[in-house]
Design a protein around this motif. Structure first.
Motif, PDB file in Angstrom:
ATOM      1  N   ARG A   9     -14.781  92.339  48.107  1.00  0.00           N
ATOM      2  CA  ARG A   9     -13.693  92.133  47.161  1.00  0.00           C
ATOM      3  C   ARG A   9     -12.608  91.292  47.842  1.00  0.00           C
ATOM      4  N   PRO A  10     -12.125  90.269  47.139  1.00  0.00           N
ATOM      5  CA  PRO A  10     -11.081  89.448  47.764  1.00  0.00           C
ATOM      6  C   PRO A  10      -9.820  90.269  48.016  1.00  0.00           C
ATOM      7  N   GLY A  11      -9.178  89.994  49.147  1.00  0.00           N
ATOM      8  CA  GLY A  11      -7.974  90.718  49.487  1.00  0.00           C
ATOM      9  C   GLY A  11      -6.771  90.223  48.702  1.00  0.00           C
ATOM     10  N   ALA A  12      -5.635  90.898  48.893  1.00  0.00           N
ATOM     11  CA  ALA A  12      -4.427  90.548  48.164  1.00  0.00           C
ATOM     12  C   ALA A  12      -4.001  89.115  48.446  1.00  0.00           C
ATOM     13  N   ALA A  13      -4.125  88.676  49.705  1.00  0.00           N
ATOM     14  CA  ALA A  13      -3.701  87.320  50.044  1.00  0.00           C
ATOM     15  C   ALA A  13      -4.512  86.273  49.299  1.00  0.00           C
ATOM     16  N   ARG A  33      -0.309  86.218  54.678  1.00  0.00           N
ATOM     17  CA  ARG A  33      -0.862  87.471  55.195  1.00  0.00           C
ATOM     18  C   ARG A  33      -0.261  88.604  54.378  1.00  0.00           C
ATOM     19  N   ALA A  34      -1.102  89.396  53.723  1.00  0.00           N
ATOM     20  CA  ALA A  34      -0.630  90.436  52.822  1.00  0.00           C
ATOM     21  C   ALA A  34      -0.585  91.792  53.511  1.00  0.00           C
ATOM     22  N   TRP A  35      -0.027  92.763  52.805  1.00  0.00           N
ATOM     23  CA  TRP A  35       0.146  94.116  53.326  1.00  0.00           C
ATOM     24  C   TRP A  35      -1.175  94.802  53.647  1.00  0.00           C
ATOM     25  N   ASP A  36      -2.288  94.324  53.041  1.00  0.00           N
ATOM     26  CA  ASP A  36      -3.593  94.935  53.309  1.00  0.00           C
ATOM     27  C   ASP A  36      -4.310  94.275  54.481  1.00  0.00           C
ATOM     28  N   SER A  38      -5.207  91.129  54.717  1.00  0.00           N
ATOM     29  CA  SER A  38      -5.946  89.929  54.323  1.00  0.00           C
ATOM     30  C   SER A  38      -5.113  88.690  54.553  1.00  0.00           C
ATOM     31  N   GLU A  39      -5.781  87.553  54.802  1.00  0.00           N
ATOM     32  CA  GLU A  39      -5.101  86.279  55.020  1.00  0.00           C
ATOM     33  C   GLU A  39      -5.794  85.179  54.235  1.00  0.00           C
ATOM     34  N   SER A  40      -5.013  84.212  53.808  1.00  0.00           N
ATOM     35  CA  SER A  40      -5.562  83.077  53.088  1.00  0.00           C
ATOM     36  C   SER A  40      -4.646  81.886  53.287  1.00  0.00           C
ATOM     37  N   GLY A  41      -5.242  80.705  53.423  1.00  0.00           N
ATOM     38  CA  GLY A  41      -4.435  79.508  53.579  1.00  0.00           C
ATOM     39  C   GLY A  41      -4.856  78.705  54.787  1.00  0.00           C
ATOM     40  N   PRO A  42      -4.297  77.531  54.955  1.00  0.00           N
ATOM     41  CA  PRO A  42      -4.722  76.635  56.030  1.00  0.00           C
ATOM     42  C   PRO A  42      -4.401  77.192  57.414  1.00  0.00           C
ATOM     43  N   ALA A  43      -5.392  77.117  58.304  1.00  0.00           N
ATOM     44  CA  ALA A  43      -5.181  77.540  59.681  1.00  0.00           C
ATOM     45  C   ALA A  43      -4.161  76.613  60.350  1.00  0.00           C
ATOM     46  N   VAL A  47       2.975  80.968  58.850  1.00  0.00           N
ATOM     47  CA  VAL A  47       2.432  82.178  58.243  1.00  0.00           C
ATOM     48  C   VAL A  47       3.540  82.936  57.519  1.00  0.00           C
ATOM     49  N   VAL A  48       3.359  83.141  56.221  1.00  0.00           N
ATOM     50  CA  VAL A  48       4.257  83.961  55.411  1.00  0.00           C
ATOM     51  C   VAL A  48       3.639  85.347  55.292  1.00  0.00           C
TER      52      VAL A  48
END
Length: 438
Positions: A9-13, A33-36, A38-43, A47-48
């Motif tokens: 399942r995809p994470g919150a991010a 980077r979300a509270w769970d 998970s991370e998403s976005g360009p390496a 980082v927010v």
């Protein structure tokens, strides 16, 4: 029998990044980077960090800048590392990729709420942070203006002593040397004060009206270095108390009068010169013609008026929801040309303008460095939330000046004398001589 592999399942991010990309018209220029976890976005991108679901809830209630600011100042949202780098990445993406702020349709809102429901972030409107301004009364009524000024300038004199240099000048300095020189913030402020006094042609005994005197940097400098007799006007009680203390400490009681009042109640003119340094932004749009008229009325024929005032780029908002909610409620910035038109309409003759935009980038960056270097002391003095307000304010402000979305200008005008006499010299190189050696 074979069983199909389970899909994670995809994470919150991931959900939030996909939703933001749809709304903005392009991929997020930062990594989430979300509270769970998970991370998403360009390496490699800034980082927010969304520390809690409450940050998302704030954005549901206040989409855009105000919701982001509320989440940041409360610590529910953070940026790892250099905040200015993160803000710079967002503005660069907006320019280069054409990202747009969200203009949500009913369908967009429904989709955002559905995502928030799945993430467990739906709930009542979070209370506004304690550091957010709460003003009452009619716009630019005297009582509301006093409250607006007090919100920012009465934070505490100890706070501003910790932030500013020994001149206590809370306005753009004048930097005459490169950044790698020993010329520092206090030098830049003294150079600015001397430049203003020269432009106003102050001499011993001249009567100067300093409207919006702050902590008295110009008032004290003009009285001590140029022998001027100064009436210093401020709405902020903390500022008035500081200036009076300095007047007594320096033995300037015979040269300086400090008045805590609205500019609309100033009497006692005409003065030989009038200065207003970064106060005009607080006057208001509808009220500015009357303010310009007061400048004309208060200066004698042949006297000079210097207005140092922030401006905005033609397509820039000039302030915005964060500034207006946390820093300068009810402020108004306009392009330089519009201010000049208003001053001329009041009967003042424009004689000289000078952009200090790059100077303000350096000035605000210096304040920001001081904030970071003394972070623990600021937090102990005013609390973590207010310190975060100032971090966001200074990082964002420096970037706005750097990129030309905001500017600041010195405008010199005269009230023409009989027959149009201005009293101005035909050339002004002496204004700038030796400013780096004060």
């Amino acid at each position: 029998m074979t069983t199909a592999p389970l899909t994670a399942r995809p994470g919150a991010a991931h959900r939030l990044a996909a939703l933001a990309a749809d709304f903005l018209g392009g991929p997020l220029p930062v990594r989430l980077r979300a509270w769970d976890g998970s991370e998403s976005g360009p390496a490699g991108a800034p980082v927010v960090v969304l520390r809690s679901r409450r940050a998302l809830r704030r954005l549901l209630w206040h989409p855009g800048e105000l919701g982001l600011a509320q989440a940041y100042v409360t610590g529910e949202l953070d940026v790892e590392g250099d905040l200015a780098r993160g803000l710079r990445a967002v503005w660069a993406a907006r320019r280069e990729q054409g990202l747009r702020p969200p203009r949500l349709t009913s369908a967009d809102r429904a989709r955002a709420v559905a995502t928030a429901v799945r993430l467990g972030a739906v709930g009542p409107r979070p209370a506004a942070p304690a550091s957010q301004a709460r003003l009452r009364g009619g716009l630019h009524s005297r009582a509301r203006d006093r409250a607006a000024i007090s919100h920012h300038y009465d934070l505490s004199n100890d706070f501003y002593r910790l932030l500013l240099d020994d001149t206590m000048a809370y306005s753009c300095g004048y930097w005459t040397k490169d950044e790698d020189s020993a010329f520092g913030p206090a030098d830049a402020q003294r150079a600015k004060l001397e430049l203003i006094c020269r432009k106003l042609a102050l001499e011993p005994g001249a009567r100067l009206l300093d409207i919006g005197c702050g902590w008295g940097s110009l008032t004290l400098y003009a009285a001590q270095r140029h022998g001027a007799r100064v009436t210093a006007v401020t709405l902020a009680r903390e500022q008035a108390a500081h200036v009076r203390e300095q007047v007594a400490e320096r033995g300037l009681e015979q040269r300086v009068e400090v008045v805590c009042q609205d500019y609309r109640g100033i009497e006692g003119g005409p003065y030989d010169a009038v200065a207003t340094v970064e106060m005009g932004e607080h006057v208001g749009d509808a009220e500015y013609p009357a303010f310009a008229g007061a400048l004309h009325r208060l200066v004698r024929p042949g006297g000079r008026v210097l207005v140092q005032q922030m401006s905005r780029g033609p397509g820039a908002p000039g302030g915005g929801p964060f500034i207006e909610a946390y820093i300068a409620p009810d402020m108004h910035m306009r392009p330089l040309g519009e201010t000049v038109t208003l001053l001329e309409a009041a009967g003042l003759e424009l004689r000289h303008t000078e952009s200090l935009r790059e100077h303000y980038t350096r000035t605000v960056n210096a304040w920001h460095r001081t904030l970071e270097e003394r972070w623990d002391r600021f937090g102990a003095l005013v609390g973590e939330e207010t310190a975060r307000v100032w971090r966001l304010y200074l990082a964002g402000g420096a970037l706005a000046f750097e990129e030309g979305r905001m500017g600041v200008d010195q405008i010199l005008a005269v009230r023409p004398g009989p027959g149009g006499a201005s009293g101005m010299p035909t050339a002004t190189p002496a204004w700038y001589e030796g400013l780096d050696r004060l």
